[in-house]
Enzyme design. Sequence first.
Site, mmCIF file in Angstrom:
data_model
loop_
_atom_site.group_PDB
_atom_site.id
_atom_site.type_symbol
_atom_site.label_atom_id
_atom_site.label_comp_id
_atom_site.label_asym_id
_atom_site.label_seq_id
_atom_site.Cartn_x
_atom_site.Cartn_y
_atom_site.Cartn_z
ATOM 1 C CB CYS A 1 21.569 76.576 21.669
ATOM 2 S SG CYS A 1 20.119 76.153 22.675
ATOM 3 C CG HIS B 1 21.615 81.321 23.315
ATOM 4 N ND1 HIS B 1 21.764 81.114 21.964
ATOM 5 C CD2 HIS B 1 20.682 80.429 23.741
ATOM 6 C CE1 HIS B 1 20.944 80.145 21.579
ATOM 7 N NE2 HIS B 1 20.288 79.714 22.639
#
Length: 483
Positions: free
Chosen positions: A329, A426
């Site tokens: 991310c 994630h």
Amino acid sequence: MTTLMIQGTTSDAGKSTVVAGLCRVLKRRGISVAPFKPQNMALNSAVTSDGGEIGRSTALQAQAAGVVPHSDMNPVLLKPETDRGAQVILRGKVHGHMDALDYHAFKHTAKESVMAAWQALENRFDVIIAEGAGSPAEINLRKGDIANMGFAEAADCPVLLVGDIDRGGVFAQLVGTLALVSDSEQARTKGFIVNRFRGDIALLEPGLEWLEARTGKPVLGTLPYLQGLLLDAEDSIGLVHAEKANHTLKVIVPALPRISNHTDFDPLRLHPQVSLTFVGPDQPIPPADVIILPGSKSTASDLAWLTRQGWRDAIVRHLRYGGKVLGICGGFQMLGEWVDDPDGLEGAPGKVAGLRLLQMATRMVSGKQLRNVSGTMVGQEAAVTGYEIHNGVSSGAALNRPLFDLGSHVDGAISIDGQVMGTYLHGLFDHPDACQALLTQLGLESATPVDYRAHREQALERLADTLEAHLDIEAILAMVRAH
């Protein structure tokens, strides 16, 4: 039945764990139960079934209850961006950015969202197990409170107070907290739970008897210190890890000031062949096989922190000697050539140079991407599941070599030499197939598959067993029924 609230004498007293355990205990008894956290300040978050965002610990509690996470379970989520400001999320959606004083004035509006979300849950479930935040005795925060006694008073629900004996001073914690709340709040506090006890309970019993005599309230149980219990943390990083005799892959992760979703690494902390170390500020950067750059709530400022701490040079040396780098991310965005935040969505507006390890650039845009996804690793049949929570949009030639095929779209990038890779995903290590394939890609030969989801279920069952053995569950249920 109705709502029961678990509050704590301090942050990290064990509120989240007790709520998760109670949710699983009630689920076992066939009771329809849901968790509820009126206000949470955390950078670990999860995507809900209705496309919202809630704290990750609340999502774990929903799993314990056997229900699908919903944005009503955590109607106010504060994601810190600086020491004085945070992104404010109401019922799963970004409301805006506020400094502490602005948010304090905004609490009366936030309370409307809290009560509406709570009432919506009460219409769908028999019991709500609510969780406080920090301590109800923070004098400077009591005015307009919606996180602790302010909610309990508005919902007219009983409260149990948890104290952490492992910190020391548990009797002062419990008695002092009770003394600093109002008379009506004292009255609705129905009892105490002592958490993280080690030793012979006979030595503690005189103190418990004194506590009950002093306050007129029962101690509903003393929970033992559960060694090795690994569950999704609300926010704090455990920097101390048990040594593993058989580890073969050394992984280091910089503990960024605004690190987000560090629960991504829990499967690696569990893995018998991986030694995972978080490296904090001003600590020496040790040699490793893999460097993983984690998620960040403030990519540009955390990138500047990496530079000040010497990580840029360390990563260059690491790659020169054959090491590998993975970005997740915000960490993925850092691997590119530029990070541009023209509107200041994550801090000060501006454009900063990335690590320039992947040929791509990222621009921060309004409208956060929130979705649960599944697919496979590109070129392999390894299944992967996870979730996306990010503002940035990345573009560039590096994305032509994606890491994952998620059906509706591809994700991530991997360099031609395979040393540098990144993803927006994630939870990428949670699925045993993906965990094994990714560790192999990162250099671990004969990687053992580890099913973190199954481990999480086993941990919840162990937790519920402990609560059944050490708490007076029938007395707790009687309190809820009687209220």
